[in-house]
Motif scaffolding. Structure first.
Motif, PDB file in Angstrom:
ATOM      1  N   ALA A 149       0.614  -1.222   0.064  1.00 42.86           N
ATOM      2  CA  ALA A 149       0.100   0.114  -0.118  1.00 42.86           C
ATOM      3  C   ALA A 149       0.863   1.108   0.065  1.00 42.86           C
ATOM      4  CB  ALA A 149      -0.912   0.072   1.116  1.00 42.86           C
ATOM      5  N   LEU A 150       2.202   1.272   0.837  1.00 45.50           N
ATOM      6  CA  LEU A 150       2.801   2.273   0.886  1.00 45.50           C
ATOM      7  C   LEU A 150       3.778   2.594  -0.518  1.00 45.50           C
ATOM      8  CD1 LEU A 150       4.546   2.228   4.426  1.00 45.50           C
ATOM      9  CD2 LEU A 150       2.325   3.588   3.767  1.00 45.50           C
ATOM     10  N   ASP A 151       3.866   1.472  -1.373  1.00 43.63           N
ATOM     11  CA  ASP A 151       4.615   1.650  -2.431  1.00 43.63           C
ATOM     12  C   ASP A 151       3.539   2.295  -3.516  1.00 43.63           C
ATOM     13  OD1 ASP A 151       6.564   0.029  -1.425  1.00 43.63           O
ATOM     14  OD2 ASP A 151       6.122  -1.775  -2.569  1.00 43.63           O
ATOM     15  N   VAL A 152       2.264   2.006  -3.528  1.00 48.49           N
ATOM     16  CA  VAL A 152       1.364   2.613  -4.098  1.00 48.49           C
ATOM     17  C   VAL A 152       1.089   3.903  -4.066  1.00 48.49           C
ATOM     18  CG1 VAL A 152      -1.281   2.667  -4.941  1.00 48.49           C
ATOM     19  CG2 VAL A 152      -0.044   0.450  -4.744  1.00 48.49           C
ATOM     20  N   LEU A 153       1.013   4.474  -2.605  1.00 52.62           N
ATOM     21  CA  LEU A 153       1.003   5.782  -2.281  1.00 52.62           C
ATOM     22  C   LEU A 153       2.365   6.605  -2.746  1.00 52.62           C
ATOM     23  CD1 LEU A 153      -0.199   5.448   1.419  1.00 52.62           C
ATOM     24  CD2 LEU A 153      -1.651   6.567  -0.405  1.00 52.62           C
ATOM     25  N   ARG A 190       9.522   2.318  -6.717  1.00 52.39           N
ATOM     26  CA  ARG A 190       9.618   1.699  -8.193  1.00 52.39           C
ATOM     27  C   ARG A 190       8.931   0.432  -8.241  1.00 52.39           C
ATOM     28  NH1 ARG A 190      16.095   0.977  -7.112  1.00 52.39           N
ATOM     29  NH2 ARG A 190      15.418   0.540  -5.124  1.00 52.39           N
ATOM     30  N   ALA A 191       8.110  -0.144  -7.148  1.00 51.18           N
ATOM     31  CA  ALA A 191       7.116  -1.356  -7.369  1.00 51.18           C
ATOM     32  C   ALA A 191       6.149  -1.111  -8.305  1.00 51.18           C
ATOM     33  CB  ALA A 191       6.781  -1.799  -5.966  1.00 51.18           C
ATOM     34  N   GLU A 192       5.684  -2.061  -9.146  1.00 50.39           N
ATOM     35  CA  GLU A 192       4.697  -1.791 -10.044  1.00 50.39           C
ATOM     36  C   GLU A 192       3.434  -2.810  -9.811  1.00 50.39           C
ATOM     37  OE1 GLU A 192       6.157  -2.019 -14.203  1.00 50.39           O
ATOM     38  OE2 GLU A 192       7.037  -0.255 -13.934  1.00 50.39           O
ATOM     39  N   GLN A 213      12.538  -3.271 -10.137  1.00 49.81           N
ATOM     40  CA  GLN A 213      12.465  -2.799 -11.494  1.00 49.81           C
ATOM     41  C   GLN A 213      13.662  -2.508 -12.082  1.00 49.81           C
ATOM     42  OE1 GLN A 213       9.533  -2.839 -13.437  1.00 49.81           O
ATOM     43  NE2 GLN A 213       8.796  -3.804 -11.665  1.00 49.81           N
ATOM     44  N   PHE A 214      14.584  -3.535 -11.995  1.00 53.45           N
ATOM     45  CA  PHE A 214      15.966  -3.323 -12.523  1.00 53.45           C
ATOM     46  C   PHE A 214      16.052  -3.673 -14.067  1.00 53.45           C
ATOM     47  CE2 PHE A 214      20.394  -4.892 -13.428  1.00 53.45           C
ATOM     48  CZ  PHE A 214      20.886  -3.952 -12.681  1.00 53.45           C
ATOM     49  N   VAL A 215      16.796  -2.558 -14.645  1.00 51.45           N
ATOM     50  CA  VAL A 215      17.104  -2.584 -15.992  1.00 51.45           C
ATOM     51  C   VAL A 215      18.408  -3.438 -16.306  1.00 51.45           C
ATOM     52  CG1 VAL A 215      17.568  -1.215 -18.266  1.00 51.45           C
ATOM     53  CG2 VAL A 215      15.873  -0.385 -16.515  1.00 51.45           C
ATOM     54  N   VAL A 216      18.199  -4.378 -17.155  1.00 47.28           N
ATOM     55  CA  VAL A 216      19.343  -5.469 -17.607  1.00 47.28           C
ATOM     56  C   VAL A 216      19.910  -4.828 -18.864  1.00 47.28           C
ATOM     57  CG1 VAL A 216      20.219  -7.615 -17.947  1.00 47.28           C
ATOM     58  CG2 VAL A 216      18.311  -7.174 -16.144  1.00 47.28           C
ATOM     59  N   ARG A 217      21.065  -4.656 -18.845  1.00 50.95           N
ATOM     60  CA  ARG A 217      21.778  -4.290 -19.972  1.00 50.95           C
ATOM     61  C   ARG A 217      22.808  -5.350 -20.566  1.00 50.95           C
ATOM     62  NH1 ARG A 217      20.123   0.694 -21.580  1.00 50.95           N
ATOM     63  NH2 ARG A 217      19.131   2.023 -19.909  1.00 50.95           N
ATOM     64  N   ASP A 218      23.223  -5.262 -21.855  1.00 53.16           N
ATOM     65  CA  ASP A 218      24.157  -6.228 -22.297  1.00 53.16           C
ATOM     66  C   ASP A 218      25.739  -5.440 -22.247  1.00 53.16           C
ATOM     67  OD1 ASP A 218      24.582  -4.051 -24.312  1.00 53.16           O
ATOM     68  OD2 ASP A 218      23.403  -5.620 -25.907  1.00 53.16           O
ATOM     69  N   ALA A 219      26.782  -6.194 -22.633  1.00 53.17           N
ATOM     70  CA  ALA A 219      28.011  -5.675 -22.398  1.00 53.17           C
ATOM     71  C   ALA A 219      28.122  -4.529 -23.208  1.00 53.17           C
ATOM     72  CB  ALA A 219      28.817  -6.703 -22.892  1.00 53.17           C
ATOM     73  N   ALA A 220      27.752  -4.117 -24.202  1.00 60.18           N
ATOM     74  CA  ALA A 220      27.584  -2.780 -24.984  1.00 60.18           C
ATOM     75  C   ALA A 220      26.761  -1.833 -24.241  1.00 60.18           C
ATOM     76  CB  ALA A 220      27.482  -3.091 -26.494  1.00 60.18           C
TER      77      ALA A 220
END
Length: 300
Positions: A149-153, A190-192, A213-220
């Motif tokens: 609930a706090l995440d939503v607020l 950040r929670a969705e 909600q972590f963004v994964v990137r490749d080596a480049a």
């Protein structure tokens, strides 16, 4: 059988039983017809009106004593976090402890003395302020309910984390202060989704600290995927699979996304609603996967 009688004065309205009976607008028998919806004891609405949280709040306002303030999840709904309340929940209200009110089926009544700064007005309704609303939820609900609930607020911008942290600290040794402090500490804008938040809380209570909600990137540096929860040091992702994953075409998208993650060395664990029913086993499974991935990462 003739259709139910619907006086013009009551169409589209919410009203008290005693008022319409005293004015002769309806009889007790007519009030029991399909034309009217009972919201609370002695409070009815035109059945043509959709049943919403707002309608129930309107009905509750006719019951509550002067000075009553909507609070808890009902206040959150009024403040804009509409996902936090639905028509199946009790309408929450805080009243002066010096008075007598309740119990009333369909209402959750709390007795508390509210400071002027704890009360705001949203339209014609008086409700607890954003900070007071968040703190009430944090100190009265279990962590697995309060933190989502706090995440939503936080995500909806109803309240900001710095002011919420300060308010929790200011509680001192008040009742529920330790629970509130822990909930505020665990909250993350950040929670969705609430299930994602619950998984994160379970892991935190188990000594694990995933990144939401972590963004994964490749080596480049190219974008690969955004995952619900991640342990970047172990290249481990935890994904909550909700009902939307069963939508047409979603399975193929999920499979392609999984393939991209696996291709760059990530392990992906999937969590469902069934897993949340056995939190001990869920945390143990993710902890074991984290250890395996950490060992594997160290060997690279």
């Amino acid at each position: 059988m003739p259709p139910p009688r619907r006086p013009e004065q009551l169409r589209g309205r919410v009203f008290r039983k005693r008022d319409v009976l005293s004015r002769g607008l309806l009889t007790a028998g007519e009030l029991r017809s399909s034309a009217w919806r009972r919201l609370f004891r002695g409070v009815y609405a035109d059945a043509a009106l959709p049943l919403t949280v707002g309608l129930r709040v309107t009905g509750a306002a006719l019951l509550c004593p002067p000075g009553a303030v909507f609070s808890g999840r009902t206040a959150a709904h009024l403040l804009g976090a509409t996902a936090l309340a639905d028509v199946g929940m009790p309408v929450e209200v805080t009243v002066d402890p010096a008075g007598r009110f309740g119990p009333v089926t369909g209402l959750r009544i709390r007795q508390a003395a509210l400071a002027p700064g704890d009360v705001v007005r949203v339209g014609s309704r008086r409700c607890t302020s954003p900070v007071r609303t968040a703190l009430d939820i944090a100190r009265t609900e279990p962590l697995l309910d309060a933190v989502p609930a706090l995440d939503v607020l936080l995500a909806d911008g109803v309240v900001a984390h710095p002011e919420l942290r300060q308010a929790a600290a200011d509680l001192g040794g008040a009742r529920g202060s330790r629970r509130a402090g822990r909930a505020v500490e665990l909250a993350d804008l950040r929670a969705e989704s609430p299930p994602e938040s619950r998984v994160r809380v379970l892991l935190a209570l188990g000594g694990l600290a995933p990144v939401p909600q972590f963004v994964v990137r490749d080596a480049a540096g190219g974008f690969v995927a955004r995952v619900d929860l991640a342990f970047p040091d172990a290249r481990l992702a935890v994904e909550y699979d909700g009902a939307w994953h069963a939508e047409p075409g979603q399975f193929a998208k999920d499979r392609r996304r999984l393939d991209r993650l696996v291709a760059i060395g990530w392990t992906v664990l999937h969590v469902t609603a069934a897993d949340l029913r056995d939190p001990v086993a869920l945390v143990a499974r993710i902890r074991a996967a984290y250890r395996r991935c950490t060992i594997g990462e160290g060997a690279r």
